[in-house]
Design a protein around this motif. Structure first.
Motif, PDB file in Angstrom:
ATOM      1  N   PHE A 195       0.836  -1.207   0.000  1.00 21.68           N
ATOM      2  CA  PHE A 195       0.000   0.000   0.000  1.00 21.68           C
ATOM      3  C   PHE A 195       0.869   1.255   0.000  1.00 21.68           C
ATOM      4  N   LEU A 196       1.921   1.257   0.828  1.00 18.71           N
ATOM      5  CA  LEU A 196       2.825   2.406   0.849  1.00 18.71           C
ATOM      6  C   LEU A 196       3.511   2.584  -0.506  1.00 18.71           C
ATOM      7  N   ALA A 197       3.950   1.469  -1.102  1.00 18.21           N
ATOM      8  CA  ALA A 197       4.627   1.555  -2.397  1.00 18.21           C
ATOM      9  C   ALA A 197       3.710   2.134  -3.465  1.00 18.21           C
ATOM     10  N   ARG A 198       2.435   1.876  -3.342  1.00 18.87           N
ATOM     11  CA  ARG A 198       1.486   2.360  -4.346  1.00 18.87           C
ATOM     12  C   ARG A 198       1.073   3.806  -4.096  1.00 18.87           C
ATOM     13  N   ARG A 199       0.898   4.174  -2.814  1.00 20.05           N
ATOM     14  CA  ARG A 199       0.359   5.491  -2.483  1.00 20.05           C
ATOM     15  C   ARG A 199       1.406   6.460  -1.939  1.00 20.05           C
ATOM     16  N   PHE A 200       2.273   5.985  -1.056  1.00 21.37           N
ATOM     17  CA  PHE A 200       3.237   6.855  -0.396  1.00 21.37           C
ATOM     18  C   PHE A 200       4.633   6.212  -0.418  1.00 21.37           C
ATOM     19  N   PRO A 201       5.245   6.069  -1.593  1.00 22.08           N
ATOM     20  CA  PRO A 201       6.529   5.354  -1.679  1.00 22.08           C
ATOM     21  C   PRO A 201       7.653   6.004  -0.888  1.00 22.08           C
ATOM     22  N   ARG A 202       7.562   7.308  -0.621  1.00 24.87           N
ATOM     23  CA  ARG A 202       8.635   7.973   0.124  1.00 24.87           C
ATOM     24  C   ARG A 202       8.747   7.430   1.544  1.00 24.87           C
ATOM     25  N   PHE A 203       7.644   6.961   2.114  1.00 27.76           N
ATOM     26  CA  PHE A 203       7.665   6.445   3.478  1.00 27.76           C
ATOM     27  C   PHE A 203       8.422   5.122   3.589  1.00 27.76           C
ATOM     28  N   LEU A 204       8.656   4.458   2.455  1.00 24.54           N
ATOM     29  CA  LEU A 204       9.366   3.177   2.486  1.00 24.54           C
ATOM     30  C   LEU A 204      10.801   3.339   2.974  1.00 24.54           C
ATOM     31  N   SER A 205      11.366   4.509   2.776  1.00 25.44           N
ATOM     32  CA  SER A 205      12.750   4.744   3.184  1.00 25.44           C
ATOM     33  C   SER A 205      12.951   4.457   4.672  1.00 25.44           C
ATOM     34  N   PHE A 255      11.400   2.271   6.604  1.00 28.49           N
ATOM     35  CA  PHE A 255      11.433   0.835   6.865  1.00 28.49           C
ATOM     36  C   PHE A 255      12.693   0.202   6.289  1.00 28.49           C
ATOM     37  N   TYR A 256      13.163   0.691   5.152  1.00 28.22           N
ATOM     38  CA  TYR A 256      14.369   0.121   4.557  1.00 28.22           C
ATOM     39  C   TYR A 256      15.601   0.412   5.414  1.00 28.22           C
ATOM     40  N   HIS A 257      15.660   1.607   6.000  1.00 26.07           N
ATOM     41  CA  HIS A 257      16.796   1.945   6.852  1.00 26.07           C
ATOM     42  C   HIS A 257      16.789   1.138   8.154  1.00 26.07           C
ATOM     43  N   ARG A 258      15.645   0.639   8.543  1.00 27.04           N
ATOM     44  CA  ARG A 258      15.557  -0.168   9.749  1.00 27.04           C
ATOM     45  C   ARG A 258      15.747  -1.654   9.467  1.00 27.04           C
ATOM     46  N   SER A 259      15.883  -2.024   8.191  1.00 28.02           N
ATOM     47  CA  SER A 259      16.051  -3.440   7.851  1.00 28.02           C
ATOM     48  C   SER A 259      17.334  -3.648   7.051  1.00 28.02           C
ATOM     49  N   PHE A 260      17.235  -3.759   5.742  1.00 25.53           N
ATOM     50  CA  PHE A 260      18.416  -4.147   4.972  1.00 25.53           C
ATOM     51  C   PHE A 260      19.401  -3.008   4.762  1.00 25.53           C
ATOM     52  N   LEU A 261      19.024  -1.768   5.055  1.00 26.92           N
ATOM     53  CA  LEU A 261      19.966  -0.653   4.978  1.00 26.92           C
ATOM     54  C   LEU A 261      20.482  -0.237   6.352  1.00 26.92           C
ATOM     55  N   SER A 262      20.301  -1.104   7.346  1.00 29.29           N
ATOM     56  CA  SER A 262      20.735  -0.804   8.714  1.00 29.29           C
ATOM     57  C   SER A 262      22.217  -1.083   8.938  1.00 29.29           C
ATOM     58  N   GLY A 263      22.873  -1.724   7.968  1.00 28.44           N
ATOM     59  CA  GLY A 263      24.281  -2.074   8.129  1.00 28.44           C
ATOM     60  C   GLY A 263      24.494  -3.421   8.780  1.00 28.44           C
ATOM     61  N   LYS A 264      23.396  -4.142   9.045  1.00 32.29           N
ATOM     62  CA  LYS A 264      23.492  -5.466   9.655  1.00 32.29           C
ATOM     63  C   LYS A 264      22.659  -6.455   8.848  1.00 32.29           C
ATOM     64  N   HIS A 265      23.114  -7.707   8.881  1.00 35.40           N
ATOM     65  CA  HIS A 265      22.371  -8.747   8.186  1.00 35.40           C
ATOM     66  C   HIS A 265      21.172  -9.178   9.022  1.00 35.40           C
ATOM     67  N   GLN A 268      25.431   0.842  -2.947  1.00 34.08           N
ATOM     68  CA  GLN A 268      25.384   2.303  -3.059  1.00 34.08           C
ATOM     69  C   GLN A 268      24.715   2.971  -1.859  1.00 34.08           C
ATOM     70  N   GLY A 269      24.065   2.190  -0.987  1.00 30.43           N
ATOM     71  CA  GLY A 269      23.541   2.710   0.267  1.00 30.43           C
ATOM     72  C   GLY A 269      22.346   3.621   0.157  1.00 30.43           C
ATOM     73  N   SER A 270      21.726   3.703  -0.998  1.00 32.31           N
ATOM     74  CA  SER A 270      20.594   4.613  -1.190  1.00 32.31           C
ATOM     75  C   SER A 270      19.294   3.822  -1.214  1.00 32.31           C
ATOM     76  N   PRO A 271      18.256   4.296  -0.529  1.00 26.79           N
ATOM     77  CA  PRO A 271      16.966   3.601  -0.588  1.00 26.79           C
ATOM     78  C   PRO A 271      16.191   3.880  -1.874  1.00 26.79           C
ATOM     79  N   LYS A 272      16.619   4.870  -2.649  1.00 25.40           N
ATOM     80  CA  LYS A 272      15.832   5.302  -3.805  1.00 25.40           C
ATOM     81  C   LYS A 272      15.594   4.200  -4.834  1.00 25.40           C
ATOM     82  N   PRO A 273      16.620   3.443  -5.268  1.00 21.54           N
ATOM     83  CA  PRO A 273      16.333   2.398  -6.270  1.00 21.54           C
ATOM     84  C   PRO A 273      15.361   1.347  -5.764  1.00 21.54           C
ATOM     85  N   PHE A 274      15.396   1.047  -4.464  1.00 24.27           N
ATOM     86  CA  PHE A 274      14.461   0.074  -3.907  1.00 24.27           C
ATOM     87  C   PHE A 274      13.052   0.647  -3.861  1.00 24.27           C
ATOM     88  N   MET A 275      12.942   1.925  -3.554  1.00 15.83           N
ATOM     89  CA  MET A 275      11.633   2.584  -3.572  1.00 15.83           C
ATOM     90  C   MET A 275      11.068   2.593  -4.994  1.00 15.83           C
TER      91      MET A 275
END
Length: 510
Positions: free
Chosen positions: A291-301, A303-313, A351-358
């Motif tokens: 739903f966020l990806a469809r309506r509010f993709p900017r908010f995904l950043s 969640f991504y920073h708290r998961s796979f962009l957190s620097g930990k596996h 590259q550490g950016s959430p943009k391509p994933f968003m």
């Protein structure tokens, strides 16, 4: 067996009795402390606010509006809370009773949490590591660089060429996990994977869509000197790029192999049964992320920073909010797969950016720019213009073949029937829209088990697509032209077989 069970049962009852006694004493102590604490709080309030000698009463007056506003609710509360009086051994003040009950409840819950059985210590979290850039890259017409990875036989010996876009949170290193070079050699396959824009070592593309993705595949094929048609492989969410290739560059594609292919879950062509069969398999968090990806993709950043962009596996199913079957869960916990997954993730987020994933998540659930019905093989509709009439005239006079639209090549789909990531209802939808697609249903298989680290499965796939393995093409080798002395000696030995044509003959082996 019975006596042993009885002994264990007696020991358990004794332990439970001790625990109950300890809990009872603990609760008594908590109640006593709560009573004293509540008394102190009440006294402070009475002395400083409601007592006749308090500062507030002296300053404002005994019958002042503010004092009456405070005293009135206080007395009313005491009357309403009298029902709690019978539950306390002492101090029948209702307000005090309320304080005691609240404090006791909070402390009791804290005690229950503290005294619960401790969980097994969590394994140490592995930090993400980044390797030096080593990818081979090609320059695209718009100035971007695209990184790719090549397996199998070289271009001059390839019978078949395959290009495979990767899935979400993946990279060019994924390909078909566990695919052996020996199998590619056996079938004469050149297998190419690449990093999507912004992933791995590929430059980002700020205005990318599925049409630009299809042309990226075409430009990559040109740069790698693929002159004949090539196959595309689409797996899971990476399939949308393969669908785009079938739509926008059909003349370059020989065929498509899809594995649990994702389509837009908001596709308006889905009926209620298909939509229900898809969405009911997904977790609430995944539905929320879509739903966020469809309506509010900017908010995904966030969640991504708290998961796979957190620097930990972390765990794949937790990061991507996946519900997995038993066999899929067993596979992703295998050390071999875990090592592959962690390395692939590290390359993906380089590259550490959430943009391509968003962008990737938004592409999945937004308007693709085309419908799957456009891939359906059908007769090309003609208009009423002069050129259309001339075409019909040539069709009637010289028997010109009628033109077809859609994708002319074969499309194969492999679908695990226990797949909860891409439910079988999604493939049922594709088959309804594209009845010419060859569906291979896989009983008891999940989302990963058939596609990843299964050598026999990979052999079955290539046999279905390409038939009996014939190996790579052999090089064109010219015979050495004999020297003058060698020619004279050969003429003496076999004069009747020596001709100018034989001297200049080139031998071409299959």
């Amino acid at each position: 067996m019975t006596s042993a069970a009885g002994d264990n049962g007696g020991a358990s009852a004794e332990e439970l009795g001790d625990a109950a006694d300890h809990l009872k004493e603990f609760m008594k102590g908590v109640a006593e402390m709560s009573v004293e604490l509540a008394k102190g709080c009440r006294d402070i309030v009475m002395q400083n606010l409601l007592n006749e000698n308090s500062f507030l009463v002296k300053y404002l007056g005994k019958d002042s509006y503010i004092v009456s506003r405070i005293r009135g609710p206080y007395e009313a509360t005491r009357e309403r809370l009298k029902r709690f009086n019978d539950y306390l051994p002492e101090d029948k003040n209702p307000v005090h009773a309320w304080s005691v009950i609240c404090i006791v409840v909070v402390l009791a819950l804290a005690a229950v949490i503290v005294n619960t059985e401790p969980k097994a210590s969590a394994p140490s979290v592995k930090k993400v590591s980044f390797y030096p850039p080593v990818a081979t890259r090609v320059l695209l017409p718009d100035g971007r660089y695209m990184a790719f990875y090549e397996q199998g036989v070289p271009v001059d010996r390839a019978r078949f060429s395959i290009i495979s876009p990767h899935t979400f949170l993946s990279s060019r290193l994924a390909g078909i996990p566990g695919l052996k070079d020996s199998l590619l050699e056996e079938f004469g396959i050149r297998f190419i994977t690449y990093d999507l824009p912004g992933f791995g070592e590929s430059d980002p593309h700020n205005k990318r869509n599925l049409e630009s993705s299809a042309w990226d595949i075409s430009f990559l094929a040109d740069a790698l000197e693929i002159k004949d048609k090539f196959w595309v492989v689409g797996y899971s969410s990476g399939s949308m790029h393969s669908w785009a290739a079938l739509r926008y560059i059909p003349d370059r594609v020989a065929g498509a192999a899809m594995f649990a292919p994702m389509v837009n879950p908001y596709d308006p062509l889905m009926n209620k049964e298909e939509r229900r069969g898809i969405w009911n398999k997904w977790t609430r968090k995944r539905k929320f992320m879509l739903f966020l990806a469809r309506r509010f993709p900017r908010f995904l950043s966030y969640f991504y920073h708290r998961s796979f962009l957190s620097g930990k596996h972390g765990q794949m199913d937790k990061w991507l909010s996946l519900s997995l079957g038993i066999r899929d869960r067993a596979l992703i916990q295998d050390p071999v797969y875990e090592e592959f997954w962690q390395r692939d993730v590290e390359e993906s987020i380089r590259q550490g950016s959430p943009k391509p994933f968003m962008e990737e998540a938004s592409l999945q659930v937004s308007n693709w720019g085309f419908s799957l019905t456009e891939l359906k093989l059908q007769k090309k509709l003609r208009g009423n213009g002069i050129l259309d009439w001339l075409w019909w005239l040539s069709y009637l006079i010289i028997g010109k073949q009628e033109e077809l639209t859609g994708f002319l090549g074969p499309i194969h789909i492999w679908q695990g029937m226990d797949d909860q990531v891409v439910p079988p209802s999604m493939t049922d939808f594709v088959h309804r829209i594209l009845p010419g697609v060859a569906i291979h249903k896989l009983p008891y298989e999940g989302h990963f088990t058939y596609f990843c680290f299964c050598h026999e499965c990979h052999r079955q796939i290539f046999t279905t697509l390409f038939g009996t393995p014939q190996g790579p093409l052999k090089d064109v080798v010219a015979e050495e032209i004999p020297t003058e002395n060698e020619t004279e000696n050969k003429e003496k030995e076999e004069p009747e077989l020596v001709t100018d044509a034989a001297m200049n003959k080139l031998t071409i082996s299959d």
